[in-house]
Write an enzyme that holds these catalytic residues in place. Sequence first.
Site, mmCIF file in Angstrom:
data_model
loop_
_atom_site.group_PDB
_atom_site.id
_atom_site.type_symbol
_atom_site.label_atom_id
_atom_site.label_comp_id
_atom_site.label_asym_id
_atom_site.label_seq_id
_atom_site.Cartn_x
_atom_site.Cartn_y
_atom_site.Cartn_z
ATOM 1 C CB THR A 71 -0.972 -0.048 1.185
ATOM 2 O OG1 THR A 71 -0.251 -0.269 2.379
ATOM 3 C CG2 THR A 71 -1.993 -1.149 0.995
ATOM 4 C CE LYS A 77 -0.035 -3.397 3.364
ATOM 5 N NZ LYS A 77 -1.041 -2.926 4.353
ATOM 6 C CB THR A 83 -3.669 -4.260 7.053
ATOM 7 O OG1 THR A 83 -4.967 -4.028 7.569
ATOM 8 C CG2 THR A 83 -3.570 -5.713 6.601
ATOM 9 C CD GLU A 136 0.849 4.931 8.870
ATOM 10 O OE1 GLU A 136 0.625 4.926 10.088
ATOM 11 O OE2 GLU A 136 -0.017 4.940 7.990
ATOM 12 C CG ASN A 169 -1.754 7.850 10.766
ATOM 13 O OD1 ASN A 169 -2.358 6.982 10.159
ATOM 14 N ND2 ASN A 169 -0.490 7.742 11.119
ATOM 15 C CB THR A 202 -14.227 9.353 5.444
ATOM 16 O OG1 THR A 202 -14.226 10.253 6.520
ATOM 17 C CG2 THR A 202 -13.753 8.003 5.906
#
Lengths: 402, 402
Positions: free
Chosen positions: B153, B179, B190, B275, B397, B402
Amino acid sequence: MLTMLKDGGVCSPKGFTACGFTAGIKASGKPDMALLKSEQAARCFAVFTTNKVKAAPVLYDKSVLEHAHFASAVIVNSGNANACTGEKGFRDSARTAELVEDQLGLAPKSVLVCSTGVIGHLMPMDKVEKAIPHLIQGLHENASEEFATAILTTDRVKKSLAIEIETAKGKVTVGGCCKGSGMIHPNMATMLAFITTDLGLPLDFFAEFRADISDSFNAITVDGDMSTNDTCILLANGVSGIKYEDLSISEKSEFRAALMTVMKELAKNIARDGEGATKFIEIRIEKAESHAESLKMARFIGTSNLAKCAMFGEDPNWGRILSSAGSSGVNMIADQTDLYFGDVQVLAGGRPLECDQKKLEAVVKQREYKVTLVLNIGEASASAYTCDLSYEYVKINAEYTT
Amino acid sequence: MLTMLKDGGVCSPKGFTACGFTAGIKASGKPDMALLKSEQAARCFAVFTTNKVKAAPVLYDKSVLEHAHFASAVIVNSGNANACTGEKGFRDSARTAELVEDQLGLAPKSVLVCSTGVIGHLMPMDKVEKAIPHLIQGLHENASEEFATAILTTDRVKKSLAIEIETAKGKVTVGGCCKGSGMIHPNMATMLAFITTDLGLPLDFFAEFRADISDSFNAITVDGDMSTNDTCILLANGVSGIKYEDLSISEKSEFRAALMTVMKELAKNIARDGEGATKFIEIRIEKAESHAESLKMARFIGTSNLAKCAMFGEDPNWGRILSSAGSSGVNMIADQTDLYFGDVQVLAGGRPLECDQKKLEAVVKQREYKVTLVLNIGEASASAYTCDLSYEYVKINAEYTT
């Protein structure tokens, strides 16, 4: 009837005096020592950090309260935590208490000590010793704000309040103050809280006090770390002439409500004042299997960096809330959960809903809002209080250099 | 003898082919589907997220492996997690597996499904169905990197490797890829990991695999959250013609070491690729009462925002390390602990040491270093791997909307 007092604090209940002083422990030249005194020995309950690394004043206070549940005064300093200072640190806490006892003519083991600040440094005892006579001489009745100011570190919001209760026997007052934002030097996010009342309290009230702590100070989470110095002390001096046992059932519950309100508001103000915080969020878990489980889940979500970054970004990211709930170790059935931001429902039975995006955006843009997760597997509920995770948090906590 | 293979990965062991494909699930137009196939049914062990909110492919794979410990292929997609998608989501996972089984002429329930990506959206099954024939047609032997790329990703670092072991009976190879960096859309962090080997493994090897996971994938912590989709799958196809039971004791431990190295290196690369990470830190706990307790404490410190911000700020803040250790719930005696940054000792018996500040600064300015906390109360030790908490983490983050 409960009345919130204007400019109320630890000196609002009868028989309490206090004083703040600049002893020079902080390099900033701001007030860094404070004394709180009761005119007669007060019933004392205290709850301390469960960190395995306990600061000297915590170890000292625990040793004092092990045998008696009374105290006449609390001496506090900010700027030095007296933590990781070994036996010398413990002797320094004990010496500080003894000096106050001697100079106030109090019985041995009747003074408690609290410290907050940098860890790993011995207390500058010369400064402490010089300050004590000034603190004693300066004791006065209108010192709530002075006391609250001297215990602060980097806190931005004033955290002091008091509530008065009318009873058939007369007035009873509960006051309190706390410090809770982290410290730049070094950031340990130490929480010190002091609650006072002029009601007389029986020994078995300790259980009630502990329960109230779990829904107030233990329900807030800024970054999930617990410091070496966290302390919450309740002093009940009975100077109102009224005892808890003498209250009617409804008056008792009024007093409980007043105490809970004082503690909860102080706690919420700590979360509001979290380092770099731009938002204050209530995480509410409803219809869970037990109160303890719902509080655990609420706290867990309140500590999730992913959820807290989304709050900072004003993103109604239900996925992060749900996933964090699922990681909390608390029982839930994903397909039965409902989720709300403010009063906008975003999940029903674990599935996303088509909701009013404009209304949803308006909720997460607020300075304060509530996230409610309804588990639909029981009847219990609880709230935790948290703040968002911002650039400023990282900045404050990265830029301190030893 | 262990040999690290150049450009090794899941296709390095004999009998494995793979393929990557752009199905159009990701809006970016990057590869988003991948297929890994064994030429004969492989012994299959899998460990899944313990999150109470499990994605459809996790529920599907668990149902498949409940009765058999074999699999012939794994189909993976990135861009959509197929989580919070209810019964329809489960049927979509099952349908995807069935299409692969039919078109490859495999037995029912012999294909596993993994997904990672945005949650709460139904899978675009039309795109999945169209992609499957391409994935099957494209299967080839040198596809380790192609497979590893299609499952990514926002990962920045390639996470693929393989190790070869010489045994008296011939060569055996262990390969793997994963990943693990979070996803922008939405960041669920994930982790998907795929380990392959051409050694034949007995059913009871599962216990060993689980233990290895606890010291590799479960020892890393980027932000403490566990996703709805986390999965680690081991496929052992036996195509080398060699069985684990046939190896000598020393060859068995060589194989264990190779498997552990593959899993640990993949896991470390996830933490390196955290991240916004600018540092990779090993938190080592030594002389603790048990392995489990030392791992728990190491992970707890590795999740502390205060400690992680200090790492970002290149601040050797021993107070935050020690305080976090004390908060972990693991037994320790503050006055007995020693602490090191790299090989510079900063605490002895819980008290700060006068140490070489220049040398200490040099340690914390490194891209990778180790923090060692020696508890001196037992004989057990363990490491966790973490990254720092940077502005970039908050940015990544907070900025997803959304």
